[in-house]
Design an enzyme around this catalytic site. Structure first.
Site, PDB file in Angstrom:
ATOM      1  N   SER A  38     -26.921  19.787 -12.031  1.00 34.77           N
ATOM      2  CA  SER A  38     -26.864  18.758 -13.204  1.00 34.77           C
ATOM      3  C   SER A  38     -27.804  17.702 -12.742  1.00 34.77           C
ATOM      4  O   SER A  38     -27.765  17.073 -11.577  1.00 34.77           O
ATOM      5  CB  SER A  38     -25.639  18.015 -13.135  1.00 34.77           C
ATOM      6  OG  SER A  38     -24.523  19.090 -13.877  1.00 34.77           O
ATOM      7  N   GLU A  96     -28.552  12.264 -11.087  1.00 34.56           N
ATOM      8  CA  GLU A  96     -27.524  12.815  -9.832  1.00 34.56           C
ATOM      9  C   GLU A  96     -28.495  13.314  -8.887  1.00 34.56           C
ATOM     10  O   GLU A  96     -28.168  13.084  -7.841  1.00 34.56           O
ATOM     11  CB  GLU A  96     -26.658  13.728 -10.542  1.00 34.56           C
ATOM     12  CG  GLU A  96     -25.663  14.160  -9.573  1.00 34.56           C
ATOM     13  CD  GLU A  96     -24.519  15.285 -10.351  1.00 34.56           C
ATOM     14  OE1 GLU A  96     -24.371  16.108  -9.536  1.00 34.56           O
ATOM     15  OE2 GLU A  96     -24.066  14.778 -11.190  1.00 34.56           O
ATOM     16  N   ARG A 125     -19.839  11.005  -7.104  1.00 39.13           N
ATOM     17  CA  ARG A 125     -20.980  11.628  -6.553  1.00 39.13           C
ATOM     18  C   ARG A 125     -21.902  10.609  -5.664  1.00 39.13           C
ATOM     19  O   ARG A 125     -22.820  10.652  -5.660  1.00 39.13           O
ATOM     20  CB  ARG A 125     -22.015  11.717  -7.885  1.00 39.13           C
ATOM     21  CG  ARG A 125     -21.380  12.715  -8.963  1.00 39.13           C
ATOM     22  CD  ARG A 125     -21.424  14.151  -8.073  1.00 39.13           C
ATOM     23  NE  ARG A 125     -20.914  15.063  -9.485  1.00 39.13           N
ATOM     24  CZ  ARG A 125     -19.571  15.442  -9.394  1.00 39.13           C
ATOM     25  NH1 ARG A 125     -18.602  14.723  -8.599  1.00 39.13           N
ATOM     26  NH2 ARG A 125     -19.040  16.065 -10.384  1.00 39.13           N
TER      27      ARG A 125
END
Length: 300
Positions: free
Chosen positions: A223, A293, A174
């Site tokens: 998310s 995130e 990520r």
């Protein structure tokens, strides 16, 4: 300063320029105060001109894709928010490769690749937003990540246009580290030849999985927290007893506990307070520290 910058932008940039633009209009959470300027360059050369101007004037800037992995605080953003929405190149290249602009929607890309018989990025069909945003965060799903299929990315920075092969990337789960002042405008992907019908079946499967597990029914950023190594953030949040927990208009989704949703009238401060509550509760319950995130920018 803003008036002088506005005059320079109007004189030198060919794309769309919006002033005091509410970022709630450009983020999937539907929250965020105003950006001083929201600029959509007309093409890559216009982007180069804009970045040179911002560097010359020392103006802070932030690049956004579809706004799906982004929270702008209620005070807004002091500077220029840049959208690569007009970077929409989409073409098949020799050797089972594809050239794609940063402004292309992920869903549009997966349909194009299906029709071309090119496999490897089907998982993107379930990730909203644009290719540029997906590259910047190394978006992934179902054990896949977008940068694993990249041959090179095209960026613009203080040195002008630059092509970077994947062997030069600093990236991981990520994240993709870019140089200061650098923005992605496109990428070349290396894919696998496959039957379009088989590709379509995989896309349908991913879409069905998303519909069953992630259709939360309210504005969200996907998310909200990264999955800690070997663990699922949603399960940690659920085990901490926070499914459905609410601060103001922000709520932990009752469908998927790692989705924070805007039930109506939420502010960025509501989401930040809810996120802090989640992190504290998960740490207390499991000893695990959650990390956002979602990217957070702007003034309080």
């Amino acid at each position: 300063m803003n008036d002088r910058l506005a005059a320079r932008l109007e004189a030198e940039v060919r794309g769309e320029i919006l002033r005091d633009e509410p970022m709630a209009r450009h983020t999937s959470l539907k929250v965020g105060g105003p950006a001083d300027f929201f600029v959509t360059p007309a093409d890559p050369d216009d982007m180069r001109v804009l970045l040179a101007l911002l560097a010359e004037t020392g103006t802070p800037w932030l690049a956004v894709g579809g706004g799906y992995n982004l929270l702008i605080r209620d005070g807004g953003f002091r500077g220029v928010v840049i959208s690569p929405a007009r970077m929409t190149t989409l073409e098949r290249l020799e050797g089972n490769r594809a050239g794609v602009g940063a402004g292309v929607a992920n869903g549009r890309l997966t349909v194009f690749l299906r029709d071309e018989g090119l496999a490897g990025l089907e998982f993107l069909c379930g990730i909203p937003g644009t290719v540029g945003g997906a590259l910047a965060m190394n978006a992934g799903a179902h054990g896949n990540a977008i940068l694993d299929r990249v041959e090179e990315i095209l960026t613009i920075g203080t040195a002008g246009f630059e092509r970077k092969g994947r062997e030069l990337f600093d990236y991981g789960y990520r994240y993709l580290r870019l140089q200061p002042g650098e923005i992605i405008i496109g990428a070349t992907f290396v894919l696998d030849p496959a039957d379009p019908r088989r590709i379509g079946e995989r896309i349908d499967g991913y879409r069905a999985h998303r519909a069953a597990s992630q259709q939360v029914g309210f504005p969200n950023a996907g998310s909200f927290f990264k999955n800690p190594p070997g663990q699922a953030a949603w399960r940690l949040i659920e085990d901490a007893g926070l499914r459905g927990a609410r601060v103001g208009g922000a709520q932990v989704s009752e469908v998927h506990a790692n989705f924070l949703v805007n039930r109506g009238g939420a502010t960025a401060a509501d989401f930040l307070a809810l996120a802090a509550r989640i992190k504290e509760a998960v740490k207390l319950k499991s000893g695990t520290a959650l990390e956002e995130e979602v990217n957070i920018f702007g003034d309080e």
